[in-house]
Scaffold this motif. Structure first.
Motif, PDB file in Angstrom:
ATOM      1  N   THR A 191       0.837  -1.194   0.000  1.00 32.61           N
ATOM      2  CA  THR A 191       0.000   0.000   0.000  1.00 32.61           C
ATOM      3  C   THR A 191       0.872   1.244   0.000  1.00 32.61           C
ATOM      4  O   THR A 191       2.052   1.169   0.306  1.00 32.61           O
ATOM      5  N   HIS A 192       0.284   2.379  -0.387  1.00 37.82           N
ATOM      6  CA  HIS A 192       1.025   3.635  -0.271  1.00 37.82           C
ATOM      7  C   HIS A 192       0.510   4.424   0.920  1.00 37.82           C
ATOM      8  O   HIS A 192       1.000   5.499   1.227  1.00 37.82           O
ATOM      9  N   ASP A 193      -0.522   3.875   1.565  1.00 42.49           N
ATOM     10  CA  ASP A 193      -1.189   4.582   2.662  1.00 42.49           C
ATOM     11  C   ASP A 193      -0.579   4.135   3.989  1.00 42.49           C
ATOM     12  O   ASP A 193      -0.710   2.983   4.387  1.00 42.49           O
ATOM     13  N   GLN A 194       0.038   5.062   4.701  1.00 45.17           N
ATOM     14  CA  GLN A 194       0.737   4.638   5.906  1.00 45.17           C
ATOM     15  C   GLN A 194      -0.238   4.287   7.036  1.00 45.17           C
ATOM     16  O   GLN A 194       0.093   3.521   7.931  1.00 45.17           O
ATOM     17  N   VAL A 195      -1.444   4.805   6.971  1.00 38.99           N
ATOM     18  CA  VAL A 195      -2.438   4.438   7.990  1.00 38.99           C
ATOM     19  C   VAL A 195      -2.776   2.958   7.871  1.00 38.99           C
ATOM     20  O   VAL A 195      -2.836   2.229   8.866  1.00 38.99           O
ATOM     21  N   GLU A 196      -2.976   2.494   6.619  1.00 37.76           N
ATOM     22  CA  GLU A 196      -3.244   1.071   6.411  1.00 37.76           C
ATOM     23  C   GLU A 196      -2.082   0.250   6.935  1.00 37.76           C
ATOM     24  O   GLU A 196      -2.257  -0.777   7.576  1.00 37.76           O
ATOM     25  N   ALA A 197      -0.884   0.728   6.625  1.00 42.61           N
ATOM     26  CA  ALA A 197       0.299  -0.022   7.048  1.00 42.61           C
ATOM     27  C   ALA A 197       0.342  -0.158   8.560  1.00 42.61           C
ATOM     28  O   ALA A 197       0.564  -1.238   9.106  1.00 42.61           O
ATOM     29  N   GLY A 235       3.141   8.515  10.260  1.00 39.50           N
ATOM     30  CA  GLY A 235       2.522   9.524  11.120  1.00 39.50           C
ATOM     31  C   GLY A 235       1.891  10.629  10.311  1.00 39.50           C
ATOM     32  O   GLY A 235       2.456  11.089   9.325  1.00 39.50           O
ATOM     33  N   SER A 236       0.694  11.023  10.744  1.00 39.56           N
ATOM     34  CA  SER A 236       0.017  12.079  10.006  1.00 39.56           C
ATOM     35  C   SER A 236      -0.662  13.027  10.965  1.00 39.56           C
ATOM     36  O   SER A 236      -1.393  12.581  11.829  1.00 39.56           O
ATOM     37  N   PRO A 237      -0.491  14.334  10.886  1.00 40.99           N
ATOM     38  CA  PRO A 237       0.368  15.043   9.942  1.00 40.99           C
ATOM     39  C   PRO A 237       1.847  14.685  10.125  1.00 40.99           C
ATOM     40  O   PRO A 237       2.237  14.239  11.199  1.00 40.99           O
ATOM     41  N   ALA A 238       2.640  14.909   9.064  1.00 41.80           N
ATOM     42  CA  ALA A 238       4.017  14.429   9.083  1.00 41.80           C
ATOM     43  C   ALA A 238       4.861  15.170  10.095  1.00 41.80           C
ATOM     44  O   ALA A 238       4.565  16.292  10.504  1.00 41.80           O
ATOM     45  N   MET A 239       5.944  14.511  10.453  1.00 35.74           N
ATOM     46  CA  MET A 239       6.886  15.098  11.410  1.00 35.74           C
ATOM     47  C   MET A 239       7.472  16.387  10.852  1.00 35.74           C
ATOM     48  O   MET A 239       7.692  16.480   9.643  1.00 35.74           O
ATOM     49  N   ASN A 240       7.717  17.341  11.728  1.00 29.93           N
ATOM     50  CA  ASN A 240       8.348  18.589  11.329  1.00 29.93           C
ATOM     51  C   ASN A 240       9.856  18.429  11.352  1.00 29.93           C
ATOM     52  O   ASN A 240      10.413  17.794  12.254  1.00 29.93           O
ATOM     53  N   PRO A 286       3.954  16.834  15.074  1.00 26.20           N
ATOM     54  CA  PRO A 286       2.950  17.855  15.419  1.00 26.20           C
ATOM     55  C   PRO A 286       2.260  17.564  16.747  1.00 26.20           C
ATOM     56  O   PRO A 286       1.960  18.486  17.498  1.00 26.20           O
ATOM     57  N   GLU A 287       2.039  16.276  17.035  1.00 26.52           N
ATOM     58  CA  GLU A 287       1.341  15.964  18.287  1.00 26.52           C
ATOM     59  C   GLU A 287       2.225  16.174  19.514  1.00 26.52           C
ATOM     60  O   GLU A 287       1.749  16.148  20.642  1.00 26.52           O
ATOM     61  N   ASN A 288       3.533  16.366  19.265  1.00 25.25           N
ATOM     62  CA  ASN A 288       4.412  16.668  20.393  1.00 25.25           C
ATOM     63  C   ASN A 288       4.637  18.146  20.586  1.00 25.25           C
ATOM     64  O   ASN A 288       5.516  18.560  21.345  1.00 25.25           O
ATOM     65  N   LEU A 289       3.885  18.966  19.866  1.00 23.56           N
ATOM     66  CA  LEU A 289       3.958  20.415  20.056  1.00 23.56           C
ATOM     67  C   LEU A 289       2.661  20.860  20.735  1.00 23.56           C
ATOM     68  O   LEU A 289       1.585  20.439  20.343  1.00 23.56           O
ATOM     69  N   HIS A 290       2.759  21.686  21.757  1.00 27.62           N
ATOM     70  CA  HIS A 290       1.537  22.213  22.368  1.00 27.62           C
ATOM     71  C   HIS A 290       1.724  23.686  22.679  1.00 27.62           C
ATOM     72  O   HIS A 290       2.822  24.222  22.631  1.00 27.62           O
TER      73      HIS A 290
END
Lengths: 363, 313, 283
Positions: A191-197, A235-240, A286-290
């Motif tokens: 797959t190309h979809d990382q969520v599926e992976a 990971g989505s959104p992608a890492m910064n 992104p989830e590690n930024l607050h």
């Protein structure tokens, strides 16, 4: 034992080197996902396992059998295609029975297997219909059914959910996972979809440009990416990512650039020490930024200007402009900011990842 | 984490050997599938073609094997005034009918390229001239052109265009005869052009026309700047087929005029027939037939090059 | 689309279409009328006042009787149909297999072979009929239906092959791959999967080949001599025209009845015929 061993396989098309030495050991009953962008070689690798492409160099074994010279029909595999590949002139029953008929199974056995598979997949009512009368999801189930009845050693999946709409995709993903839990057949899924992976794989193989970037369990890839590519892919959104200068100030490492001056936590300092005085790439999800609170100090925060604020209900995605570029932060749903407003963001030190500025491997 | 994995060495390894299935090889299967076709084409096209060439360089007549005479037959043709007329006729016939078939076919295709009641019937009926055996349809035309009993003359008479003594000698006058066979050829060919062009028109998305209309283009401009260029590849292929057919036409002339009056409507095919079968001069007939080939080939190559140029634009 | 006032629809659409239809279909009407018009009415010069061409008030079956009584027309119909059916069958067999090979198999020389078959289409019957007549004579095939049954495929096969190539190309290759994984050999995948899916194409090729066979003239003219062997076009022209005398009544009857079988066959397969024609042109 239905293991699959891929040993240093290469694929050349005229002057195009599509697969450049891929090696992988897949255990019996494992569900392995090959993931990557178009052209990374994942489909080619799958097709080489299937026998639909010749293997230029290297060896593929299914169980104890080296299958390089065997045609697809002798490899005891079944494949589910992206556009289902259902035989349009045959009923669902005949579609599913075709493989068994080719192998000269007797009628009663065929009936038993087909009806069994149909009941597992919930398509018993459609057995007498032709594919064109079915919806996309139903057709995909028939394709799965066709694979199940053969009871093969390995299932191969070639982006089977790409043709479905988003909602259906989520449904079918769960179906496939439940199927694997029930049947435990060794499976290779492309797959190309990382969520599926991430959701389907026991192990995930990230590929790029014909090479394996990293193999591991989903969480391993998420938490300990081997290089910048894997880090940015999963990971989505992608890492910064941002370029920083590593400095040693009296035994304490700092990573800085015009927008920030981050204190490197001790856990990472050991490995980063060697890069003192040099540039490196800093990664933070992104989830590690607050939003910075009073508890955060200058050592782990940065200032930025909001460009776009996307309200998702469960979270707010902030696209911010940072001194040398842009970043994405996923913050609490209660945050209200306007475009152009300056904000202070704090990062969670445990989410920091560093990558070599040149080789892009993880430090 | 590991990107390579060594398989356990103490596992038994079997090398899989495929069963001998000779037809699995694409090359073998292809050969088998193409065998009947190649055999038939070799026997009934390649071989006769060779014999045709051999015939044309001898002086055979029916029942009399001939001797080798080199290019004598062709040299005679070059000096043969009838042959000159034949060449001129064939080129004229092909060129004029193709132009008209294209224009009329295109017009009809544009007319029918919309949804209207009875569209399916109309489409089925207009193909009849093309479907029906040409020889049989030509008889109807010949009767329509008959100098004494022509219904066309009657129509022109009733419309006041001609007087009772001025009947048009459709098949008796040299130029009129050429016109008449052209009319029949166009009649038969327009349906082919129309239906094929209609299919071509349907591949052009209506969005393009609508976008152009919104931009202010009038119908004629829309046709010229959008429809026609997109239609060109298909048109060229249709024209290619038609030219090949028309150049080698036999039936229409044979039935309507037999080549006359005074060779005014003789084409390559009918002249070859007259020489080879009519008067039994096999070799000379073969020479006329063969003379057609390089010219036809040249036209086809020229058109194929043009098609390639249009397609890769 | 012709939008706007109804008059525009009449002038720019209905009228031209009507003219086209009249132009294209009038000869057939003429065939029908002439068939049933008695000789007395038939042979009136056009400038006479009593020349009333568009209708007949005294229809007669005399010409039909002549056609069936004085000629072996029925035999011609049978001959032509028999030859067309067998030649079509042979051509379909060869064309389907060849089309499959050229469009779905990879082998050296595929492109060359495809071009060669295209080139043979360019060799018109009017070029080959003289040497072929010699060959036919040598092998004692002259004056038998086999002279045509074996030679018609020469122009039917290239066309069938192209048509089938176009249809086969539109079948996704996953279908075949799936069949091969399921356990079918290439041969069986072709037989059970690809060919059944291409049946619309086969029907198109079939109706096209059938009509082309009926329409063929020069081979039939040159290879056949006795009246019982002739096909309809050849029979009509040779038996209903004695020297310079044309028996127009029976001639038109023959033309009409000779056209009807093909028209009927065509009417059952119009869609296939059209898609075959357009497929060949677009492919």
């Amino acid at each position: 034992m239905a293991s699959v061993t891929i040993k240093q396989i290469h694929k050349h098309y005229d002057d195009f080197h599509a697969v450049k030495g891929v090696s992988l050991e897949i255990k019996d009953k494992e569900f392995v996902v090959l993931v990557g962008p178009s052209g990374c070689g994942k489909t080619t690798t799958l097709r080489m396992v299937a026998g639909l492409e010749t293997i230029t160099e290297g060896q593929i074994m299914i169980g104890p059998l080296v299958v390089n010279d065997l045609p697809p029909m002798d490899r005891d595999i079944a494949m589910v295609f992206q556009n289902y590949a259902l035989y349009p002139h045959m009923s669902v029953y005949d579609n599913m029975a075709f493989g068994l008929k080719m192998r000269k199974f007797d009628k009663l056995e065929i009936k038993k297997r087909v009806e069994n598979a149909a009941s597992i997949l919930g398509i018993t009512d459609h057995l007498n219909r032709k594919p064109r009368m079915l919806s996309g999801g139903q057709r995909q189930r028939v394709a799965l059914g066709r694979a199940i009845v053969r009871n093969p050693q390995v299932f191969l999946f070639d982006e089977p959910l790409s043709n479905l709409d988003a909602k259906l995709r989520v449904q079918m993903r769960i179906e496939i996972k439940k199927l694997h839990q029930r049947l435990s057949t060794t499976s290779i899924y492309v797959t190309h979809d990382q969520v599926e992976a991430m959701t389907l794989g026991d192990r995930v193989v990230v590929m790029k440009d014909g090479l394996i970037q990293q193999v591991g369990e989903p969480l391993e890839l998420y938490n300990a990416p081997a290089n910048k590519y894997v880090a940015g892919f999963i990971g989505s959104p992608a890492m910064n990512f941002t370029t920083v200068q590593v400095t040693n100030e009296g035994g304490v490492l700092y990573a800085s650039n015009p927008a920030m001056r981050i204190r490197v936590p001790n856990a990472l300092a050991a490995r980063l020490g060697a890069h003192a005085g040099k540039q490196a790439t800093l990664g933070i999800r992104p989830e590690n930024l607050h939003m910075a609170t009073g508890a955060d100090n200058a050592d782990n925060s940065l200032t930025a200007i909001v460009e776009v604020s996307e309200q998702l209900g469960s979270e707010v995605i902030l696209d911010v402009k940072v001194a040398d570029g842009a970043m994405v932060a996923s913050v609490e749903p209660t945050v209200r900011v306007k475009p152009g407003e300056p904000v202070k963001l704090a990062l969670d030190p445990s989410g920091l990842r560093f990558f070599d500025a040149v080789t892009e491997t993880a430090i | 984490m590991a990107t390579t994995a060594a398989p356990s060495v103490d596992r038994e390894i079997i090398i899989g050997k495929p069963k001998w299935r000779p037809l699995e090889s694409e090359g073998n299967l292809a050969m088998l599938l193409l065998l009947p076709t190649i055999a038939l084409l070799l026997m009934f096209i390649a071989y006769p073609f060779m014999r045709g060439i051999m015939l044309s360089v001898t002086n055979s007549k029916v029942g009399v094997a001939g001797d080798f005479v080199g290019f004598e037959n062709f040299a005679r043709l070059l000096k043969d005034p009838i042959f000159h007329t034949v060449v001129y006729n064939t080129f004229l016939y092909t060129f004029v009918t193709t132009v008209f078939k294209l224009i009329l076919g295109l017009w009809l295709a544009l007319l029918l390229n919309r949804n209207f009641k009875f569209k399916r019937f109309v489409r089925a009926f207009i193909l009849l001239p093309f479907i029906v055996p040409t020889v049989l349809a030509c008889f109807a035309w010949k009767w329509m052109f008959d100098p004494t009993f022509s219904v066309l003359n009657w129509m022109l008479f009733k419309l006041g265009i001609i007087a009772s003594g001025q009947g048009i000698n459709w098949l008796g006058d040299g130029d009129l005869a050429m016109l008449s066979i052209m009319i029949v050829n166009i009649w038969r060919g327009v349906p082919f052009f129309a239906i094929s062009l209609m299919a071509g028109l349907q591949t052009i998305s209506p969005d393009l026309g609508e976008a152009a209309a919104i931009d202010g283009a009038k119908p004629l401009q829309r046709f010229w700047y959008i429809t026609w260029p997109l239609l060109l590849p298909v048109t060229m292929v249709i024209v290619l087929f038609s030219v090949i057919q028309t150049f080698a036409d036999f039936q229409i002339v044979y039935v309507m005029t037999g080549g006359g009056p005074a060779n005014a409507t003789h084409l390559f095919a009918t002249y070859a027939y007259q020489l080879g079968v009519g008067t039994g001069l096999l070799s000379q007939g073969a020479a006329v037939s063969l003379a057609m080939f390089p010219l036809l080939f040249g036209i086809v190559i020229f058109q194929l090059m043009y098609i390639r140029k249009v397609e890769t634009r | 689309m012709i939008e706007g006032a109804a008059w525009r629809r009449w002038v720019f659409f209905r009228f031209p279409v009507a003219i086209f239809l009249i132009f294209l279909l009038f000869p057939f009407y003429w065939m029908v009328i002439t068939t049933f018009r008695p000789d007395g009415e038939l042979y009136i010069p056009w400038y006479r006042a009593n020349y009333k061409p568009l209708w007949t008030w005294n229809p007669t079956t005399a010409h039909l009787k002549y056609l069936f009584g004085e000629t072996t027309f029925i035999t011609w119909l049978w001959n032509t149909t028999f030859i067309a059916v067998v030649a079509t069958a042979i051509s379909l067999f060869c064309g389907v297999l060849a089309g499959y090979a050229l469009s779905r198999l990879n082998f050296r020389g595929a492109a060359l072979l495809g071009t060669t078959i295209f080139v043979t289409y360019l060799v018109p019957q009017t070029l080959l009929f003289i040497p072929l007549s010699e060959i036919i004579r040598t092998y004692s095939l002259g004056d038998t239906p086999w002279s045509l049954i074996l030679t018609y495929p020469t122009f039917l096969i290239p066309f069938c092959t192209w048509l089938m190539m176009g249809f086969f190309k539109s079948v996704p290759k996953e279908l075949e791959e799936c069949a091969r994984i399921d356990g079918a050999t290439r041969w069986r995948a072709m037989l059970y999967i690809i060919i059944p899916v291409a049946v619309p194409g086969i029907l198109s090729a079939m109706i096209f080949a059938f009509t082309l066979s009926w329409n063929e003239f020069i081979y039939a003219l040159v290879f056949l001599s006795s009246p019982e062997q002739k096909t309809v076009p050849v029979g009509v022209i040779s038996e209903l025209v004695r020297g310079d005398v044309f028996f127009w009544g029976p001639l038109m009857a023959g033309a009409l009845l000779g056209s009807i079988p093909v028209a009927i066959a065509y009417s059952f397969f119009v869609e296939q015929y059209v898609s075959g024609m357009t497929g060949a042109v677009k492919g």
